[in-house]
Enzyme design. Structure first.
Site, PDB file in Angstrom:
ATOM      1  CG  ASP A   1       5.957  19.774  36.073  1.00 14.91           C
ATOM      2  OD1 ASP A   1       6.213  19.206  36.980  1.00 14.91           O
ATOM      3  OD2 ASP A   1       4.749  18.674  35.426  1.00 14.91           O
TER       4      ASP A   1
ATOM      5  CD  GLU B   1       5.613  19.970  41.924  1.00 13.19           C
ATOM      6  OE1 GLU B   1       4.569  20.294  41.994  1.00 13.19           O
ATOM      7  OE2 GLU B   1       5.552  19.378  40.397  1.00 13.19           O
TER       8      GLU B   1
ATOM      9  CB  CYS C   1      -5.781  27.884  35.199  1.00 12.10           C
ATOM     10  SG  CYS C   1      -5.761  28.979  33.567  1.00 12.10           S
TER      11      CYS C   1
ATOM     12  CB  CYS D   1      -7.347  32.694  34.251  1.00 11.28           C
ATOM     13  SG  CYS D   1      -7.932  31.195  34.825  1.00 11.28           S
TER      14      CYS D   1
ATOM     15  CB  CYS E   1      -9.510  31.982  31.205  1.00 11.45           C
ATOM     16  SG  CYS E   1      -7.600  31.176  31.044  1.00 11.45           S
TER      17      CYS E   1
ATOM     18  CG  ASP F   1       4.167  17.329  32.066  1.00 12.23           C
ATOM     19  OD1 ASP F   1       3.747  17.396  32.955  1.00 12.23           O
ATOM     20  OD2 ASP F   1       4.347  16.090  31.280  1.00 12.23           O
TER      21      ASP F   1
HETATM   22 ZN   LIG Z   1      -7.586  29.435  33.203  1.00 13.96          ZN
END
Ligand SMILES: [Zn+2]
Length: 365
Positions: free
Chosen positions: A182, A266, A319, A322, A340, A347
């Site tokens: 990143d 990216e 995230c 999750c 979660c 980053d």
């Molecule tokens: Zn999560």
């Protein structure tokens, strides 16, 4: 597969060679401008392009005979290329006349019948003879020299950028280790393993020194001899910093290309990004573009791959544990917190998402 690689080495020409180099830079500029002028005149008069060559000028301008004729021939090729480029896509603008002060002092010459050789601490160049060179990197034996571009920087240093061609057998590597990177303005990148490079000490020291020198310059009397001396010193330090940064980017990209089989990044538009965020020069200066291009060819040579993940992919807001996507994530939030229980450096969380997105792309390909 035929690949190309350029190596840039410092040159130390003697006084006589320096004079001839100055003449060559001048002649190349002269020929370029002369030919451009004639092309413009001819076009205005006849409405079609003129084909002219530097050979025609040697009778009229005897001094052109003193310098490397291949340098003049390359000036013609450069002009032809700029000209064609303009007629093909008009966005590049009409070729401009070269200015002694604005444009880089440089010329390109080609290897013909062994006219250029590196032997020990010297490089033999057409018309110049043996010039001291500091070859800080060894050239692999199977590399074939194609051309040399000699240049002089603002601070007065000379360099030779030597272009080599080589045949490489690239075998596709098996993809085992995948890493996501990143982009980070401060550290260059943060990897999905949580690693981040650190700009070396000497680099930071040089930046401090630059600030001091610029402050001193601002207090000097403009156009005094000390003022110009300081300006040259600052240009020299700028070049030194640029080469240190390049070295750092080479080392970082080499390390990653050796350690992983596939790297995901990216697909950032740095220019748009720095404008949008109002960071200006800082983003462009940290070398991400240079780093990714080094990384790309180093991976390519090893039969490995670089995957560019779409820039609209919400790598920061998702995230990594999750898959929940946050609607709001301020730039000031340094950590990613999720219901979660996931708590990660922002980053690093993004880098993991980039890595996973690349795995998904590979699986579906
Ligand atoms: Zn999560």
């Amino acid at each position: 597969m035929i690949l190309h690689r350029a190596y840039k080495f410092r040159l130390y020409p003697n006084k006589v060679q320096q004079v001839l180099l100055a003449k060559t830079f001048g002649c190349v500029r002269f020929v370029y401008n002369k030919m451009l002028g004639e092309k413009i005149d001819y076009y205005n008069e006849h409405g079609k392009p003129l084909k002219n060559t530097p050979a025609g000028y040697k009778k009229e301008y005897e001094f052109l005979k003193e310098v490397d004729s291949l340098a003049l021939a390359n000036a013609q090729l450069n002009l032809e290329a700029a000209y064609k480029n303009f007629f093909r896509n008009k966005t590049t603008g009409f070729p401009k006349f070269k200015s002694k002060h604005r444009d880089k002092k440089s010329y390109t010459t080609n290897l013909v019948n062994g006219n250029i050789r590196i032997e020990g601490r010297f490089i033999t160049l057409p018309k110049l003879g043996k010039v001291r060179i500091k070859q800080h990197r060894a050239i692999p034996g199977n590399y074939m020299m194609k051309s040399v571009t000699v240049s002089q920087s603002t601070s007065g240093r000379y360099h030779a950028s030597i272009l080599y061609e080589y045949v490489a057998e690239v075998k596709q590597a098996e993809v085992k280790a995948v890493v996501g990177l990143d982009y980070s303005m401060k550290e260059l990148f943060i990897s999905s393993d949580g690693n981040k490079p650190e700009y070396p000490h000497y680099y930071k020291q040089a930046l401090c020194k630059l600030t001091r020198m610029q402050r001193a310059l601002s207090k000097m009397k403009k156009r005094s001899s000390n003022y110009y001396k300081q300006k040259r010193r600052i240009a020299g330090l700028h070049e030194h910093i640029a080469s240190q940064r390049k070295d750092f980017l080479h080392k970082q990209s080499l390390q990653i290309a050796n350690a992983y089989d596939c790297v995901a990044i990216e697909d950032l538009d740095m220019k748009a990004m720095s404008q949008a965020l109002g960071f200006g020069k800082q983003v462009a200066d940290n070398g991400w573009g240079m780093f990714t291009s080094y990384l790309e060819y180093k991976l390519f040579e090893r039969g490995k791959c670089l995957i560019r993940v779409d820039k609209w992919f919400p790598s920061s807001k998702t995230c990594s544990r999750c898959g929940a996507v946050k609607q709001e994530l301020a730039l000031s939030d340094r950590n990613y917190l999720c219901g979660c229980g996931n708590m990660l450096d922002r980053d690093e969380n993004a880098a993991i998402n980039i890595r996973e997105e690349a795995k998904r792309i590979m699986a579906s390909a």
